[in-house]
Design a protein around this motif. Structure first.
Motif, PDB file in Angstrom:
ATOM      1  N   TYR A 107       4.296  22.120  42.750  1.00  0.00           N
ATOM      2  CA  TYR A 107       3.911  23.654  42.894  1.00  0.00           C
ATOM      3  C   TYR A 107       3.955  23.886  44.265  1.00  0.00           C
ATOM      4  CZ  TYR A 107       0.778  20.313  39.351  1.00  0.00           C
ATOM      5  OH  TYR A 107       1.064  19.787  39.108  1.00  0.00           O
ATOM      6  N   LEU A 108       5.984  24.381  44.357  1.00  0.00           N
ATOM      7  CA  LEU A 108       5.925  25.037  45.362  1.00  0.00           C
ATOM      8  C   LEU A 108       5.208  26.241  45.660  1.00  0.00           C
ATOM      9  CD1 LEU A 108       9.844  24.151  45.759  1.00  0.00           C
ATOM     10  CD2 LEU A 108       7.647  24.035  47.334  1.00  0.00           C
ATOM     11  N   GLY A 109       4.450  27.308  46.764  1.00  0.00           N
ATOM     12  CA  GLY A 109       4.629  28.259  47.233  1.00  0.00           C
ATOM     13  C   GLY A 109       5.285  28.996  48.142  1.00  0.00           C
ATOM     14  N   GLU A 110       4.860  29.726  48.679  1.00  0.00           N
ATOM     15  CA  GLU A 110       4.908  30.446  49.646  1.00  0.00           C
ATOM     16  C   GLU A 110       5.618  30.127  50.981  1.00  0.00           C
ATOM     17  OE1 GLU A 110       6.145  35.496  51.635  1.00  0.00           O
ATOM     18  OE2 GLU A 110       4.059  34.926  50.491  1.00  0.00           O
ATOM     19  N   GLU A 111       4.466  29.665  51.178  1.00  0.00           N
ATOM     20  CA  GLU A 111       3.861  28.773  52.832  1.00  0.00           C
ATOM     21  C   GLU A 111       5.033  27.228  52.288  1.00  0.00           C
ATOM     22  OE1 GLU A 111       2.871  29.106  55.570  1.00  0.00           O
ATOM     23  OE2 GLU A 111       2.595  31.347  54.744  1.00  0.00           O
ATOM     24  N   ASP A 112       4.859  26.788  51.376  1.00  0.00           N
ATOM     25  CA  ASP A 112       6.195  25.064  51.322  1.00  0.00           C
ATOM     26  C   ASP A 112       7.173  25.124  51.635  1.00  0.00           C
ATOM     27  OD1 ASP A 112       3.402  23.522  49.915  1.00  0.00           O
ATOM     28  OD2 ASP A 112       3.461  25.015  48.018  1.00  0.00           O
ATOM     29  N   CYS A 113       7.477  26.805  51.142  1.00  0.00           N
ATOM     30  CA  CYS A 113       9.072  27.145  50.939  1.00  0.00           C
ATOM     31  C   CYS A 113       9.896  27.761  52.440  1.00  0.00           C
ATOM     32  CB  CYS A 113       9.272  28.007  50.556  1.00  0.00           C
ATOM     33  SG  CYS A 113       9.793  28.335  48.279  1.00  0.00           S
ATOM     34  N   ILE A 114       8.695  27.559  53.314  1.00  0.00           N
ATOM     35  CA  ILE A 114       9.176  27.906  54.135  1.00  0.00           C
ATOM     36  C   ILE A 114       8.810  26.583  55.222  1.00  0.00           C
ATOM     37  CG2 ILE A 114       8.434  28.724  56.596  1.00  0.00           C
ATOM     38  CD1 ILE A 114       6.643  31.194  55.611  1.00  0.00           C
ATOM     39  N   THR A 115       8.473  25.321  54.793  1.00  0.00           N
ATOM     40  CA  THR A 115       8.883  23.999  55.314  1.00  0.00           C
ATOM     41  C   THR A 115       9.611  23.318  54.919  1.00  0.00           C
ATOM     42  OG1 THR A 115       6.764  23.694  56.498  1.00  0.00           O
ATOM     43  CG2 THR A 115       7.293  21.851  56.130  1.00  0.00           C
ATOM     44  N   LEU A 116      10.037  23.075  53.374  1.00  0.00           N
ATOM     45  CA  LEU A 116      11.007  22.367  52.312  1.00  0.00           C
ATOM     46  C   LEU A 116      12.686  23.148  53.408  1.00  0.00           C
ATOM     47  CD1 LEU A 116      10.911  20.692  50.787  1.00  0.00           C
ATOM     48  CD2 LEU A 116      10.892  22.209  48.699  1.00  0.00           C
ATOM     49  N   VAL A 117      12.747  24.696  53.099  1.00  0.00           N
ATOM     50  CA  VAL A 117      13.847  25.044  53.079  1.00  0.00           C
ATOM     51  C   VAL A 117      15.174  24.523  54.212  1.00  0.00           C
ATOM     52  CG1 VAL A 117      15.625  27.552  53.985  1.00  0.00           C
ATOM     53  CG2 VAL A 117      13.474  27.048  51.785  1.00  0.00           C
ATOM     54  N   PRO A 118      14.537  24.455  55.506  1.00  0.00           N
ATOM     55  CA  PRO A 118      15.204  23.704  56.769  1.00  0.00           C
ATOM     56  C   PRO A 118      15.707  22.082  56.813  1.00  0.00           C
ATOM     57  CG  PRO A 118      13.148  24.881  57.570  1.00  0.00           C
ATOM     58  CD  PRO A 118      13.005  25.236  56.126  1.00  0.00           C
ATOM     59  N   PHE A 130      16.845  17.350  43.035  1.00  0.00           N
ATOM     60  CA  PHE A 130      15.875  17.918  43.551  1.00  0.00           C
ATOM     61  C   PHE A 130      14.838  18.379  42.230  1.00  0.00           C
ATOM     62  CE2 PHE A 130      14.047  22.488  44.086  1.00  0.00           C
ATOM     63  CZ  PHE A 130      12.855  21.732  45.291  1.00  0.00           C
ATOM     64  N   ILE A 131      13.520  18.270  42.702  1.00  0.00           N
ATOM     65  CA  ILE A 131      12.956  18.766  41.720  1.00  0.00           C
ATOM     66  C   ILE A 131      11.275  19.172  41.776  1.00  0.00           C
ATOM     67  CG2 ILE A 131      11.237  17.323  39.589  1.00  0.00           C
ATOM     68  CD1 ILE A 131      13.100  15.084  39.850  1.00  0.00           C
ATOM     69  N   SER A 132      11.225  19.945  41.278  1.00  0.00           N
ATOM     70  CA  SER A 132       9.954  20.542  41.847  1.00  0.00           C
ATOM     71  C   SER A 132       9.494  21.622  40.300  1.00  0.00           C
ATOM     72  CB  SER A 132      10.990  21.993  42.572  1.00  0.00           C
ATOM     73  OG  SER A 132       8.989  22.987  43.026  1.00  0.00           O
ATOM     74  N   HIS A 133       8.099  20.979  40.006  1.00  0.00           N
ATOM     75  CA  HIS A 133       7.660  21.492  38.307  1.00  0.00           C
ATOM     76  C   HIS A 133       6.149  22.791  38.858  1.00  0.00           C
ATOM     77  CE1 HIS A 133       7.854  17.266  36.884  1.00  0.00           C
ATOM     78  NE2 HIS A 133       9.475  17.551  36.984  1.00  0.00           N
ATOM     79  N   SER A 134       6.435  23.406  38.063  1.00  0.00           N
ATOM     80  CA  SER A 134       5.161  24.380  38.657  1.00  0.00           C
ATOM     81  C   SER A 134       5.622  25.105  39.578  1.00  0.00           C
ATOM     82  CB  SER A 134       3.638  24.273  38.385  1.00  0.00           C
ATOM     83  OG  SER A 134       3.421  23.092  36.865  1.00  0.00           O
ATOM     84  N   ILE A 135       6.872  26.015  40.019  1.00  0.00           N
ATOM     85  CA  ILE A 135       6.542  26.780  40.943  1.00  0.00           C
ATOM     86  C   ILE A 135       6.101  27.868  41.444  1.00  0.00           C
ATOM     87  CG2 ILE A 135       8.859  27.517  42.441  1.00  0.00           C
ATOM     88  CD1 ILE A 135      11.298  26.124  41.080  1.00  0.00           C
ATOM     89  N   TYR A 136       5.958  28.359  42.286  1.00  0.00           N
ATOM     90  CA  TYR A 136       4.551  29.178  42.142  1.00  0.00           C
ATOM     91  C   TYR A 136       5.221  30.925  42.880  1.00  0.00           C
ATOM     92  CZ  TYR A 136       0.444  26.727  41.434  1.00  0.00           C
ATOM     93  OH  TYR A 136      -0.050  25.797  40.131  1.00  0.00           O
ATOM     94  N   TYR A 137       6.573  29.815  43.462  1.00  0.00           N
ATOM     95  CA  TYR A 137       7.092  31.686  44.187  1.00  0.00           C
ATOM     96  C   TYR A 137       8.984  30.991  45.191  1.00  0.00           C
ATOM     97  CZ  TYR A 137       8.117  34.413  48.249  1.00  0.00           C
ATOM     98  OH  TYR A 137       8.509  35.609  49.196  1.00  0.00           O
ATOM     99  N   PHE A 138       9.483  31.674  43.988  1.00  0.00           N
ATOM    100  CA  PHE A 138      10.962  31.643  43.875  1.00  0.00           C
ATOM    101  C   PHE A 138      11.608  31.903  44.624  1.00  0.00           C
ATOM    102  CE2 PHE A 138      14.218  29.603  41.268  1.00  0.00           C
ATOM    103  CZ  PHE A 138      13.684  29.424  40.694  1.00  0.00           C
ATOM    104  N   PRO A 139      11.550  33.875  45.252  1.00  0.00           N
ATOM    105  CA  PRO A 139      12.352  33.924  46.377  1.00  0.00           C
ATOM    106  C   PRO A 139      12.675  32.974  47.532  1.00  0.00           C
ATOM    107  CG  PRO A 139      10.599  35.544  44.722  1.00  0.00           C
ATOM    108  CD  PRO A 139      10.370  34.154  45.041  1.00  0.00           C
ATOM    109  N   GLY A 140      11.325  32.595  47.571  1.00  0.00           N
ATOM    110  CA  GLY A 140      10.888  31.494  49.371  1.00  0.00           C
ATOM    111  C   GLY A 140      12.189  30.571  49.208  1.00  0.00           C
ATOM    112  N   ASN A 158       8.390  24.122  33.794  1.00  0.00           N
ATOM    113  CA  ASN A 158       7.287  24.297  33.860  1.00  0.00           C
ATOM    114  C   ASN A 158       6.549  26.184  34.724  1.00  0.00           C
ATOM    115  OD1 ASN A 158       6.149  22.657  31.242  1.00  0.00           O
ATOM    116  ND2 ASN A 158       6.130  21.238  33.224  1.00  0.00           N
ATOM    117  N   SER A 159       7.963  26.639  35.914  1.00  0.00           N
ATOM    118  CA  SER A 159       7.449  27.328  36.702  1.00  0.00           C
ATOM    119  C   SER A 159       7.415  28.412  35.666  1.00  0.00           C
ATOM    120  CB  SER A 159       9.168  27.313  37.535  1.00  0.00           C
ATOM    121  OG  SER A 159       9.153  26.314  38.070  1.00  0.00           O
TER     122      SER A 159
END
Length: 327
Positions: A107-118, A130-140, A158-159
């Motif tokens: 359930y990755l959203g925009e705020e999650d990506c900001i933390t996860l990328v670093p 790397f596993i991420s089901h139901s990604i909400y915000y892909f560009p991040g 299921n993204s």
């Protein structure tokens, strides 16, 4: 013996291990999941980690705030990390969690990506899954793939974000060692996806395209079969409505599969079924298909390694054939 009433640290190793394993109902401590013990009090869990014979390098942890800070302070190496709440990793400094091999955050959203990328950047030399089901915000998330050059297993099931050519290229060109790709229930332009995958990832062995509605066509399977041939070992394409004959036939002839799912692929001809090379098949799902007695008998005849066969709702398969196969 109840661990609640025992000084675990002072127990001999063999007794300690027996008590803990029986109490938690697990076979070994090589893969310790916080979710298993979260229903027990904090003291028990910390006692498990503190015991000198408890080596959990390679542990699989569902990240929970009550344990995470203590684990890091003990210098325990976390190799497999399932993040439940990104708030718990937001303030980690550069020296913490730098040997992750398996990373999951759903359930990755925009705020999650900001933390996860670093976090991914700090583990760029070790992450292979790397596993991420139901990604909400892909560009991040896209910048993260630049930091996973050793990735072999990618699961984005299921993204809802549509994977078009530009996005596919930005993913696959950075992960040339990819072997397993799971896009079950995803939306994508199938032609763009297949072209980009073939151009950038030459080591693919497993492909999961289940529940992709009208996106996957015969021409796409033909291209995959021609490119990967006997290297391809596992293919799932349940409920692929557009498949008819040539794609499955080419996969069946070119590839020496160990696992194949054609569940609810209703338009396949009998020639397609009969083309399946079953000599190495271990699992085969043909439920809700129109396979005939003749085609089934031909598949099973050479399937010496078959351990699982699903024929649920195969209306053209007679009971007498099933009895013969069982014998």
């Amino acid at each position: 013996m109840n661990p609640d009433n025992v000084d675990l640290i002072s127990l001999p190793t063999d007794v300690w291990r027996q008590v803990i394993l029986q109490y938690l109902g697990i076979k070994d401590l090589s893969c310790l999941d916080c979710a298993i013990v979260r229903r027990y009090h904090r003291g028990l869990f910390l006692s498990i980690l503190s015991h000198p014979s408890c080596v959990i390098n390679g542990s699989k942890l569902r990240l929970e705030a009550s344990y995470f800070e203590w684990i890091l302070s003990r210098g325990i190496s976390i190799r497999q990390l399932h993040i439940v709440d990104v708030e718990n990793v937001r303030n980690l400094h550069d020296g913490q969690v730098s040997s992750i091999e398996y990373l999951r955050k759903d359930y990755l959203g925009e705020e999650d990506c900001i933390t996860l990328v670093p976090l991914i950047e700090r583990n760029s030399s070790t992450i292979t899954t790397f596993i991420s089901h139901s990604i909400y915000y892909f560009p991040g998330l896209l910048p993260a793939f630049q930091n996973m050059p050793h990735l072999t297993h990618l699961d984005m099931s299921n993204s809802s974000y549509i994977l078009e050519r530009g996005i596919c290229d930005r993913i696959f060109r950075h992960i040339p060692q990819l072997k397993v790709l799971n896009l079950t229930g995803c939306a994508y332009n199938a032609r763009d996806l297949v072209v980009s995958l073939i151009e950038n990832c030459r080591n693919v062995e497993e492909l999961y395209f289940d529940c992709n509605a009208n996106q996957l066509k015969d021409s796409h399977l033909v291209a995959l079969a021609q490119s990967y041939n006997t290297q391809l070992k596992s293919v799932r394409m349940a409920r692929s409505k557009m498949l008819n004959y040539s794609g499955v036939s080419r996969i069946g002839r070119n590839c020496v599969l160990t696992h194949l799912s054609l569940q609810d692929v209703r338009n396949l001809s009998q020639i397609a079924f009969e083309s399946i090379n079953s000599t190495c098949l271990q699992t085969l799902n043909l439920s809700s298909t129109g396979i005939s007695d003749v085609a089934l008998a031909k598949i099973v005849k050479n399937a010496e390694h078959l351990t699982h066969l699903n024929l649920t709702e195969c209306s053209q398969v007679a009971d007498c054939i099933l009895i013969l196969l069982a014998e």
